[in-house]
Design a protein around this motif. Structure first.
Motif, PDB file in Angstrom:
ATOM      1  N   SER A   1       0.658  -1.093   0.352  1.00 37.37           N
ATOM      2  CA  SER A   1       0.144   0.161  -0.024  1.00 37.37           C
ATOM      3  C   SER A   1       0.914   1.740  -0.013  1.00 37.37           C
ATOM      4  CB  SER A   1      -0.889  -0.326   1.323  1.00 37.37           C
ATOM      5  OG  SER A   1      -2.113   1.022   1.231  1.00 37.37           O
ATOM      6  N   THR A   2       0.375   2.365  -0.679  1.00 42.03           N
ATOM      7  CA  THR A   2       0.877   3.853  -0.227  1.00 42.03           C
ATOM      8  C   THR A   2       0.318   4.621   0.593  1.00 42.03           C
ATOM      9  OG1 THR A   2      -0.553   4.203  -2.359  1.00 42.03           O
ATOM     10  CG2 THR A   2       2.152   3.172  -2.338  1.00 42.03           C
ATOM     11  N   PHE A   3       0.821   5.346   0.962  1.00 42.40           N
ATOM     12  CA  PHE A   3       0.058   5.980   2.317  1.00 42.40           C
ATOM     13  C   PHE A   3       0.991   7.624   1.915  1.00 42.40           C
ATOM     14  CE2 PHE A   3      -0.475   2.177   3.936  1.00 42.40           C
ATOM     15  CZ  PHE A   3      -2.141   2.256   5.073  1.00 42.40           C
ATOM     16  N   ILE A   4      -0.142   9.129   2.457  1.00 41.91           N
ATOM     17  CA  ILE A   4       0.224  10.263   2.779  1.00 41.91           C
ATOM     18  C   ILE A   4       0.387  10.790   4.015  1.00 41.91           C
ATOM     19  CG2 ILE A   4      -0.004  12.389   1.481  1.00 41.91           C
ATOM     20  CD1 ILE A   4      -1.479  11.664  -1.093  1.00 41.91           C
ATOM     21  N   VAL A   5       1.707  11.331   3.901  1.00 44.28           N
ATOM     22  CA  VAL A   5       1.106  12.110   5.498  1.00 44.28           C
ATOM     23  C   VAL A   5       1.649  14.107   5.252  1.00 44.28           C
ATOM     24  CG1 VAL A   5       2.437  10.548   6.042  1.00 44.28           C
ATOM     25  CG2 VAL A   5       4.107  11.992   5.734  1.00 44.28           C
ATOM     26  N   GLY A   6       1.363  14.195   6.202  1.00 44.84           N
ATOM     27  CA  GLY A   6       1.326  15.730   6.176  1.00 44.84           C
ATOM     28  C   GLY A   6       0.216  16.052   5.509  1.00 44.84           C
ATOM     29  N   PHE A   7      -1.417  15.718   5.293  1.00 44.84           N
ATOM     30  CA  PHE A   7      -2.235  15.865   4.317  1.00 44.84           C
ATOM     31  C   PHE A   7      -2.815  17.645   4.838  1.00 44.84           C
ATOM     32  CE2 PHE A   7      -6.939  16.447   2.566  1.00 44.84           C
ATOM     33  CZ  PHE A   7      -6.048  16.332   0.912  1.00 44.84           C
ATOM     34  N   PRO A   8      -3.523  18.167   4.428  1.00 46.51           N
ATOM     35  CA  PRO A   8      -3.860  19.763   5.080  1.00 46.51           C
ATOM     36  C   PRO A   8      -4.925  19.108   5.666  1.00 46.51           C
ATOM     37  CG  PRO A   8      -3.217  19.932   2.802  1.00 46.51           C
ATOM     38  CD  PRO A   8      -3.062  18.438   2.795  1.00 46.51           C
TER      39      PRO A   8
END
Length: 440
Positions: free
Chosen positions: A300-307
């Protein structure tokens, strides 16, 4: 007889863009153009660009500039080409700019800039039935659709590649069959949204080798399973019907491998991202998948620091990792992408906070990955050999390893091993993201 004109080619970006490059190269060879590996000997250069994130955009711009400096005659295509104004303002000397999957427009630009002479030597017989491939002979990407119907707030892919357009099941299966007949041992199924395959066709039935095949994800997987090769699924959104695919993996019809981009664990953040299937109880589903198919590999992939991501929501993401114990994980630090609606969201996370969260995320996942790999020591597994290192050890991949993005299995030197062949090995050690093994 006049010598064929030669075209240089630079391919950037994801596997989906790679398939676009393969199609253009195949058409070039079909029409008698030569493919040249050096700038100086090419009559012109095509640059297939990526435009997804800032680093990819800059890499594409640099590639265009280099091609202009080294050759002077450049045609630009691909995702960044969906913004022709930016390219033409920076590089006004480019011959043509087209967007992604614009095969006909690219060829029209080639015909205009580099017309073949009437007596050119068109060696169509040198083009293999499966077309020109940029991957090793034993694996290939199989693109089943283009575009995407979703509008995730951090993504601009739909604006570049358009809405979902699925290929008929017969068309996909015919290509898959040609690839297998040419020696391909692993088919990597790709698209923008593999789970949505066939929605636009209303899951219409078409006929392959006289057999009806429905344009649905499950029916396509069942048909691909009859070809006798590894079938690996990428870019699978976590829709409920994905549950129906896992029994096929348990029955060894397709590889027990799901590339499924969860992106986050917080329901509020997923809604801000406008992710499809945001309300799904993913931890429960992961546990259910493992009940059905204990050997399933989850990437899987993730995003950190999204607004708007709070400290509590980031901790919720870390707790999800601890409980999900995913095998393969990638993580991006959020950064604004020109044209993405997420740019207008309030409460931007400071870059230094985003970076700190990324380091914590990756450190935790490294521990989890190491634990998951240790569990495989002593087991016998099947591997596919990709090549050899300088010491003669085979660099192979297991069912858990997609090329380029996952780990490898290093098999001790053995004269019998050949590239593109399957072997049974015993895992002897695990290091970081890779395994060591010996031939059984």
């Amino acid at each position: 007889m006049t010598e064929a004109k030669k075209v240089g080619f630079v391919s950037l970006g994801c596997p989906k863009a790679l398939v676009d490059s393969e199609r253009i190269l195949t058409q070039l060879r079909t029409e008698g153009y030569g493919i040249e590996s050096s700038y100086e000997n090419a009559d012109l250069v095509i640059v297939n660009t990526c435009g997804f994130i800032d680093s990819a955009v800059e890499e594409s711009f640099e590639a265009i500039g280099e091609a202009l400096d080294e050759n002077g005659k450049v045609i630009v295509t691909g995702c960044l080409g969906a913004k022709p104004g930016e390219i033409e303002s920076r590089y006004p000397k480019v011959l043509s700019v087209t967007g992604p999957q614009a095969y006909e427009e690219v060829m029209s630009a080639v015909h205009k800039a580099l017309p073949q002479q009437p007596d050119y030597d068109a060696r169509i017989d040198l083009v293999p039935p499966q077309g020109i491939k940029l991957t090793p002979r034993h694996y290939a990407y199989l693109k089943i659709s283009e575009g995407c119907n979703h509008h995730c707030s951090f993504c601009i892919i739909p604006s570049m590649r358009g809405r979902l357009v699925s290929r008929t099941a017969a068309d996909v299966m015919s290509e898959a069959e040609r690839l297998v007949q040419a020696g391909v041992k692993e088919l990597l199924v790709i698209s923008q949204d593999t789970s949505a395959y066939g929605v636009d066709l209303k899951y219409a039935t078409s006929f392959w080798n006289g057999r009806p095949v429905k344009a649905s994800m499950k029916a396509l997987c069942e048909s691909l399973a009859t070809l006798g090769v590894w079938v690996r699924l990428h870019y699978v959104y976590p829709y409920p019907h994905v549950d129906d695919i896992v029994p096929l993996m348990a029955d060894k019809k397709i590889l027990p491998y799901l590339d499924i981009p969860f992106q986050h664990a917080s329901g509020r953040i997923l809604k801000l991202m406008k992710r499809p299937a945001a309300a799904e109880r993913n931890l429960d589903r992961i546990n259910a998948w493992r009940q059905v198919c204990p050997d399933i590999t989850l990437r899987s992939t993730f995003i950190v620091g999204f607004p708007g991501e709070t400290d509590e929501e980031f901790e919720e993401l870390l707790e999800f990792l601890r409980q999900a114990r995913l095998d393969r994980v990638g993580c991006f630090q959020y950064s604004p992408v020109d044209g993405a609606t997420a740019n207008d969201l309030p409460d931007a996370v400071p870059p230094e906070v985003t970076e700190e969260r990324w380091h914590r995320f990756m450190a935790l996942q490294a521990e989890i990955s190491a634990e998951r790999l240790k569990e495989k020591v002593g087991r016998e597994i099947e591997v596919l050999v990709d090549g050899f290192d300088v010491d003669g050890n085979a660099i192979a991949r297991s069912t858990a390893d997609a090329p380029e993005i996952d780990g490898t299995v290093l098999v001790e030197s053995h004269s019998e091993l050949k590239v593109g062949e399957f072997y049974k090995v015993r895992v002897t050690d695990s290091v970081d993201y890779d395994l060591s093994a010996e031939l059984v």
